[in-house]
Motif scaffolding. Structure first.
Motif, PDB file in Angstrom:
ATOM      1  N   HIS A 145      -0.399  10.141 -10.781  1.00 16.84           N
ATOM      2  CA  HIS A 145       0.629  10.884 -10.037  1.00 16.84           C
ATOM      3  C   HIS A 145       1.178  10.060  -8.878  1.00 16.84           C
ATOM      4  N   PHE A 146       0.308   9.321  -8.203  1.00 15.41           N
ATOM      5  CA  PHE A 146       0.741   8.463  -7.096  1.00 15.41           C
ATOM      6  C   PHE A 146       1.679   7.375  -7.608  1.00 15.41           C
ATOM      7  N   GLU A 147       1.320   6.764  -8.707  1.00 10.79           N
ATOM      8  CA  GLU A 147       2.177   5.715  -9.275  1.00 10.79           C
ATOM      9  C   GLU A 147       3.549   6.268  -9.635  1.00 10.79           C
ATOM     10  N   LYS A 154       9.433   8.167  -3.703  1.00 12.19           N
ATOM     11  CA  LYS A 154       9.170   9.361  -2.905  1.00 12.19           C
ATOM     12  C   LYS A 154       8.092   9.057  -1.871  1.00 12.19           C
ATOM     13  N   HIS A 155       8.225   9.639  -0.688  1.00 10.78           N
ATOM     14  CA  HIS A 155       7.136   9.617   0.283  1.00 10.78           C
ATOM     15  C   HIS A 155       6.008  10.498  -0.264  1.00 10.78           C
ATOM     16  N   VAL A 156       4.769  10.237   0.198  1.00 11.82           N
ATOM     17  CA  VAL A 156       3.626  10.909  -0.415  1.00 11.82           C
ATOM     18  C   VAL A 156       2.614  11.357   0.631  1.00 11.82           C
ATOM     19  N   PHE A 157       2.172  12.602   0.496  1.00 11.58           N
ATOM     20  CA  PHE A 157       0.907  13.035   1.086  1.00 11.58           C
ATOM     21  C   PHE A 157      -0.037  13.278  -0.071  1.00 11.58           C
ATOM     22  N   ALA A 174      -2.795  -1.110  -6.060  1.00 19.42           N
ATOM     23  CA  ALA A 174      -1.571  -1.760  -6.513  1.00 19.42           C
ATOM     24  C   ALA A 174      -0.344  -0.926  -6.161  1.00 19.42           C
ATOM     25  N   THR A 175      -0.447   0.384  -6.366  1.00 20.46           N
ATOM     26  CA  THR A 175       0.669   1.265  -6.031  1.00 20.46           C
ATOM     27  C   THR A 175       0.918   1.280  -4.531  1.00 20.46           C
ATOM     28  N   ALA A 176      -0.151   1.205  -3.737  1.00 19.89           N
ATOM     29  CA  ALA A 176      -0.002   1.160  -2.274  1.00 19.89           C
ATOM     30  C   ALA A 176       0.819  -0.056  -1.853  1.00 19.89           C
ATOM     31  N   LYS A 177       0.575  -1.187  -2.491  1.00 14.47           N
ATOM     32  CA  LYS A 177       1.342  -2.398  -2.178  1.00 14.47           C
ATOM     33  C   LYS A 177       2.817  -2.209  -2.528  1.00 14.47           C
ATOM     34  N   LYS A 178       3.073  -1.570  -3.666  1.00 16.86           N
ATOM     35  CA  LYS A 178       4.463  -1.321  -4.045  1.00 16.86           C
ATOM     36  C   LYS A 178       5.124  -0.368  -3.056  1.00 16.86           C
ATOM     37  N   ALA A 179       4.396   0.673  -2.642  1.00 18.06           N
ATOM     38  CA  ALA A 179       4.948   1.621  -1.666  1.00 18.06           C
ATOM     39  C   ALA A 179       5.287   0.911  -0.364  1.00 18.06           C
ATOM     40  N   GLU A 180       4.419  -0.018   0.030  1.00 17.27           N
ATOM     41  CA  GLU A 180       4.674  -0.779   1.261  1.00 17.27           C
ATOM     42  C   GLU A 180       5.951  -1.597   1.130  1.00 17.27           C
ATOM     43  N   SER A 181       6.162  -2.215  -0.023  1.00 20.66           N
ATOM     44  CA  SER A 181       7.363  -3.033  -0.213  1.00 20.66           C
ATOM     45  C   SER A 181       8.631  -2.183  -0.201  1.00 20.66           C
ATOM     46  N   LEU A 182       8.499  -0.906  -0.556  1.00 20.38           N
ATOM     47  CA  LEU A 182       9.641   0.016  -0.566  1.00 20.38           C
ATOM     48  C   LEU A 182       9.777   0.780   0.743  1.00 20.38           C
ATOM     49  N   ASP A 183       8.871   0.519   1.689  1.00 18.31           N
ATOM     50  CA  ASP A 183       8.830   1.212   2.984  1.00 18.31           C
ATOM     51  C   ASP A 183       8.718   2.718   2.826  1.00 18.31           C
ATOM     52  N   LEU A 184       7.942   3.141   1.841  1.00 17.42           N
ATOM     53  CA  LEU A 184       7.650   4.560   1.693  1.00 17.42           C
ATOM     54  C   LEU A 184       6.525   4.935   2.647  1.00 17.42           C
ATOM     55  N   LYS A 185       6.524   6.169   3.097  1.00 17.48           N
ATOM     56  CA  LYS A 185       5.513   6.638   4.044  1.00 17.48           C
ATOM     57  C   LYS A 185       4.418   7.360   3.262  1.00 17.48           C
ATOM     58  N   ILE A 186       3.169   6.922   3.449  1.00 22.16           N
ATOM     59  CA  ILE A 186       2.043   7.459   2.687  1.00 22.16           C
ATOM     60  C   ILE A 186       0.939   7.870   3.649  1.00 22.16           C
ATOM     61  N   VAL A 187       0.556   9.140   3.615  1.00 28.21           N
ATOM     62  CA  VAL A 187      -0.577   9.645   4.399  1.00 28.21           C
ATOM     63  C   VAL A 187      -1.551  10.298   3.436  1.00 28.21           C
ATOM     64  N   THR A 188      -2.837  10.053   3.665  1.00 27.29           N
ATOM     65  CA  THR A 188      -3.869  10.622   2.806  1.00 27.29           C
ATOM     66  C   THR A 188      -4.629  11.710   3.564  1.00 27.29           C
ATOM     67  N   SER A 384       6.794   2.743   9.749  1.00 30.38           N
ATOM     68  CA  SER A 384       5.985   2.517   8.552  1.00 30.38           C
ATOM     69  C   SER A 384       4.573   3.054   8.733  1.00 30.38           C
ATOM     70  N   VAL A 385       4.107   3.768   7.723  1.00 29.69           N
ATOM     71  CA  VAL A 385       2.708   4.189   7.671  1.00 29.69           C
ATOM     72  C   VAL A 385       2.304   4.253   6.211  1.00 29.69           C
ATOM     73  N   ASN A 386       1.145   3.681   5.900  1.00 32.20           N
ATOM     74  CA  ASN A 386       0.665   3.652   4.518  1.00 32.20           C
ATOM     75  C   ASN A 386      -0.858   3.618   4.555  1.00 32.20           C
ATOM     76  N   GLU A 387      -1.485   4.769   4.319  1.00 30.90           N
ATOM     77  CA  GLU A 387      -2.938   4.891   4.404  1.00 30.90           C
ATOM     78  C   GLU A 387      -3.638   4.745   3.054  1.00 30.90           C
ATOM     79  N   ALA A 388      -2.892   4.512   1.991  1.00 26.94           N
ATOM     80  CA  ALA A 388      -3.467   4.582   0.651  1.00 26.94           C
ATOM     81  C   ALA A 388      -4.541   3.535   0.416  1.00 26.94           C
TER      82      ALA A 388
END
Length: 449
Positions: A145-147, A154-157, A174-188, A384-388
């Protein structure tokens, strides 16, 4: 003055804590330019009581059980102009319950055309026009689902844990790295990292209040959670998903699904993760599924620091949910108190006072809401925030403890990073999949001759 900053999660919380009380503002107040400048210099937003206003953010919920419904309400409570746009689950009754809670508790309605049912519901929620997705299914499904969410930008919680096996962990990384390159915001869902008392204590420990951390303890010992008995009207798959906290392939076992919080606090405070584990555990009382109900783990870190990690889910036993770090100059319970080397109290978190002038037991803003405030703030201020990845690392540490207990062997972090273990069926059908009839509880060690 720039609105965008790129920072690690460690700097995020250090700086948020450094802002402290002067950075906390009223729900409808504006952040002054000076405070914004300070936040930018620290690479962090201030710790707000409510996310700033902005254009509407539409969220879709994937997994509408208790945690998904709770996260949806927490998201709506995080600030203005927030919308639950779509819901998806494999069970209609879960969707109906979630819709009722949103209506009763937030006067919020989700239109019929945005309700999706089935194993492919996650794809339909993501494609329904949402800006953000809330991932709250049983953890087995999280990597897929995250991928898909990140692929759709999409941003993700997403709730913890983020996976149940090494293959899933690597997928999330791997998906976290892609999200970072897209500047998506990820909080867990490791909400202690968003909890104000923990943050304040962390800041002081990071600044040397107890010296170098040399050992730690963490616990999640509690009574049994819950279980579902088989129902003649349910298929095997439906039964397992409704009973998911008791099945390894769905939850990862409770050391992964629940005790991850406490292990994560030790990783956070120490700034590192264990490199190996030796553990034991057993199944004494659990009545369904294939998991243990107790674990005891000795985690070893790269500098020979040890953490004793303990978790149990059995009625009628002493309970303890806490963390503790010992340093060269003192110690802390990580949550609200710091002691010097003699045991004298150096610091106590100043909780808000109740109507009688006595300290409240909880922080001003629930950490379950605060994590959504932080996520929405980062989206609206383009921070930018990415906790994944950090959560995936702790997740793998918990899997390391589980694997050692199941096998009776010493297990290393490197071994699991290279492991091809993948749990669960290859395809998902609401029918019989052959897992329950063949389920076995792990037995460590070698059988006697």
């Amino acid at each position: 003055m720039t609105d965008k900053s790129n920072y690690s999660r460690r700097r995020f919380l250090t700086s948020a804590a450094a802002v402290g009380a002067v950075g906390v503002i009223g729900a409808n107040a504006l952040v002054s330019c000076a405070e914004k400048q300070k936040a930018v210099e620290l690479n962090l937003p201030p710790l707000l009581d409510q996310a700033p206003d902005g254009k509407p953010i539409k969220a879709g919920v994937i997994g509408c059980g208790g945690r998904g419904s709770g996260a949806a309400l927490d998201f709506l409570n995080a600030g203005p102009n927030l919308v639950i746009h779509a819901l998806g689950d494999v069970f209609q009754d879960r969707i109906d319950d979630c819709r009722k809670k949103l209506k009763d508790q937030a006067n919020h309605e989700v239109p019929d055309e945005n309700i999706f049912l089935g194993f492919d519901a996650f794809e339909k929620v993501i494609d329904s026009g949402v800006d953000l997705v809330i991932l709250a299914t049983p953890p087995h499904f999280r990597p897929q689902h995250f991928e898909a969410a990140v692929q759709a930008r999409k941003h993700v919680f997403m709730e913890k844990p983020v996976a149940v096996d090494p293959v899933g962990i690597r997928s999330v990384m791997a998906t976290a790295k892609k999200a970072e390159s897209l500047d998506l915001k990820i909080v867990t869902g490791t909400q202690r990292r968003h909890q104000r008392d923990y943050i304040e204590v962390y800041k002081q420990v990071a600044n040397g209040a107890i010296g170098e951390i040399v050992s730690a303890n963490c616990y999640w010992n509690q009574s049994k959670l819950w279980h579902r008995n088989p129902n003649a009207d349910w298929s095997e798959m439906e039964y397992m998903i409704r009973d998911w906290v008791n099945w390894l392939w769905l939850s990862g076992d409770h050391i992964v699904e629940q005790h991850i919080h406490n292990i994560d606090v030790i990783n956070w405070f120490s700034g590192k993760h264990p490199t190996k584990a030796v553990a034991f555990g057993s199944r004494q009382r659990r009545v369904t599924g294939d998991q243990f109900d107790n674990f005891s783990v000795d985690f070893t870190y790269d500098d020979k620091m040890h953490t004793h990690s303990m978790c149990r889910q059995i009625n009628g036993c002493v309970n303890n949910v806490s963390e503790f770090v010992m340093g060269t100059k003192g110690s802390s319970n990580c949550k609200n108190t710091i002691w010097d080397a003699t045991g004298a109290e150096l610091y106590k978190y100043p909780y808000p006072l109740d109507e009688n002038g006595q300290p409240e037991r909880n922080v001003k803003i629930s950490p379950y809401v605060q994590e959504h405030i932080d996520l929405v703030t980062c989206i609206r201020q383009n921070i930018s925030v990415n906790e994944a990845e950090q959560t995936a690392i702790t997740n793998l540490c918990a899997i390391m403890g589980r694997t050692s207990a199941y096998t009776g062997k010493e297990v290393t972090y490197e071994e699991l990073m290279n492991s091809d273990v993948k749990l669960g069926p290859d395809t998902y059908i609401m029918g019989d999949v052959g897992i329950v009839p063949n389920a076995k509880v792990p037995v460590p060690g070698e059988a006697a001759e």
